[in-house]
Design a protein around this motif. Structure first.
Motif, PDB file in Angstrom:
ATOM      1  N   LEU A 138     -16.245   8.726 -63.356  1.00  8.61           N
ATOM      2  CA  LEU A 138     -16.782   8.585 -61.949  1.00  8.61           C
ATOM      3  C   LEU A 138     -17.364   7.354 -61.559  1.00  8.61           C
TER       4      LEU A 138
ATOM      5  N   ASP B 296     -15.886   5.014 -58.963  1.00 10.79           N
ATOM      6  CA  ASP B 296     -15.881   5.479 -57.835  1.00 10.79           C
ATOM      7  C   ASP B 296     -16.935   5.598 -57.259  1.00 10.79           C
TER       8      ASP B 296
ATOM      9  N   HIS C  97     -16.780  13.206 -52.415  1.00  8.00           N
ATOM     10  CA  HIS C  97     -15.602  12.603 -53.431  1.00  8.00           C
ATOM     11  C   HIS C  97     -14.228  12.924 -52.786  1.00  8.00           C
TER      12      HIS C  97
END
Ligand code: C2E
Ligand code: MG
Ligand code: MG
Ligand code: MG
Length: 284
Positions: free
Chosen positions: A27, A30, A66
């Motif tokens: 992650l 991101d 997300h």
């Protein structure tokens, strides 16, 4: 055959997504773009004065939406942000946004509401952190007494020069300091006094035991008594039941926060509560 393969692919893909979501390292990239892509937002949870019932403060709680995995808990991405150093930019975004929001509520005519912001130890290790706080107060126009920084016991116990210097300078600005999750770490009340701590937030694991469990009751009562002797305020975290609220009221806890009053919510959702200005028991 094709159908079967498709089905399998689908399952493997779903399984992979699950694994991705569970592996914070994946992650990282991101998270790096989360601010600029507008995926971060702040929710606010009211802190209720147990004597007057008034909304005495709000805690800013970070949310990450997300695009693929949906909502990711700060319990997962804050540690990742700390490991990768992203906490520095994310932390600044949170502070600025929270201070601007508190000032905006004032400008909309609401009684000033103290804004509590969670601060990571990594932020207090930034040499210029106190100057950053000063510039955000200047930019937002928020009076320093309406900002409270929440730090954990392990942060305040750090005997690190930069942390000490920052906490001292921040107190000198007139900003308040609270100890979050109090009772879950290794703590020393002499350290609390050294930094002139304003508020102790008793961790929800103790509040959960109220009113029935002897242990939770004794510890909570003792913490409130010590805090008051040292001129500190006490906030109970994680109040979910009316019995807990009644119990806290009887042992003279100052304020409380939890699902009983309101979950962390968007600015729009909080509008009716802000207009009333107080928590209304009958509404539950
Ligand atoms: P925290 O500061 O102790 O925040 C309280 C947590 O308890 C929040 O979880 C809140 O949603 C939850 N909570 C509130 N009322 C209740 C209740 O009645 N029952 C229960 N069981 N839980 C309740 P959340 O929002 O998931 O945040 C988790 C932690 O992530 C926070 O714990 C804080 O340590 C950290 N965090 C959140 N936002 C930030 C941020 O902007 N910066 C930093 N450094 N940390 C943050
Ligand atoms: Mg907190
Ligand atoms: Mg807490
Ligand atoms: Mg906590």
């Amino acid at each position: 055959e094709a159908k079967r393969a498709g089905k399998n692919t689908c399952c493997i893909f779903a399984k992979e997504m699950e694994d991705h979501a569970l592996q914070p390292a994946l992650l990282e990239n991101d998270l790096h773009h989360a601010i600029e892509r507008g995926q971060l937002s702040l929710y606010y949870q009211p802190i209720i004065d147990l004597v007057s019932g008034e909304v005495s403060g709000m805690e800013a709680l970070l949310r990450w939406h997300h695009p693929e995995y949906g909502f990711i808990s700060p319990g997962i991405f804050i540690p990742l942000a700390e490991e990768t150093g992203l906490i520095h930019s994310i932390g600044r975004w949170v502070l600025r946004k929270a201070c601007l929001q508190s000032k905006r509520w004032q400008e909309e005519g609401f009684r000033p509401i103290r804004m509590s912001v969670n601060i990571s130890m990594k932020q207090l290790q930034e040499r210029d952190f106190h100057q950053h706080i000063k510039s955000i107060l200047d930019e937002s126009g928020l009076e320093p007494q309406f900002l409270e920084l929440e730090v954990t016991e392990s942060t305040i116990m750090q005997n690190e020069q930069t942390v000490i210097e920052n906490l001292t300078q921040i107190k000198a600005l007139g900003v308040r300091i609270s100890i979050d999750d109090f009772g879950t770490g290794y703590s020393s009340l002499s350290y609390l006094k050294r930094f002139d701590v304003d508020t102790l937030k008793i961790d929800k694991s103790f509040i959960h035991d109220l009113p029935d469990h002897h242990y939770g009751h004794v510890i909570t009562t003792a913490v409130i008594s010590i805090a008051h002797s040292l001129n500190m305020n006490v906030v109970a975290e994680g109040v979910e039941k009316e019995e807990q609220w009644k119990c806290l009221e009887s042992i003279k806890c100052d304020a409380a926060q939890g699902y009983l009053f309101s979950p962390p919510s968007s600015v729009e959702t909080l509008q009716p509560l802000l207009e009333t200005g107080r928590w209304n028991e009958r509404e539950t």
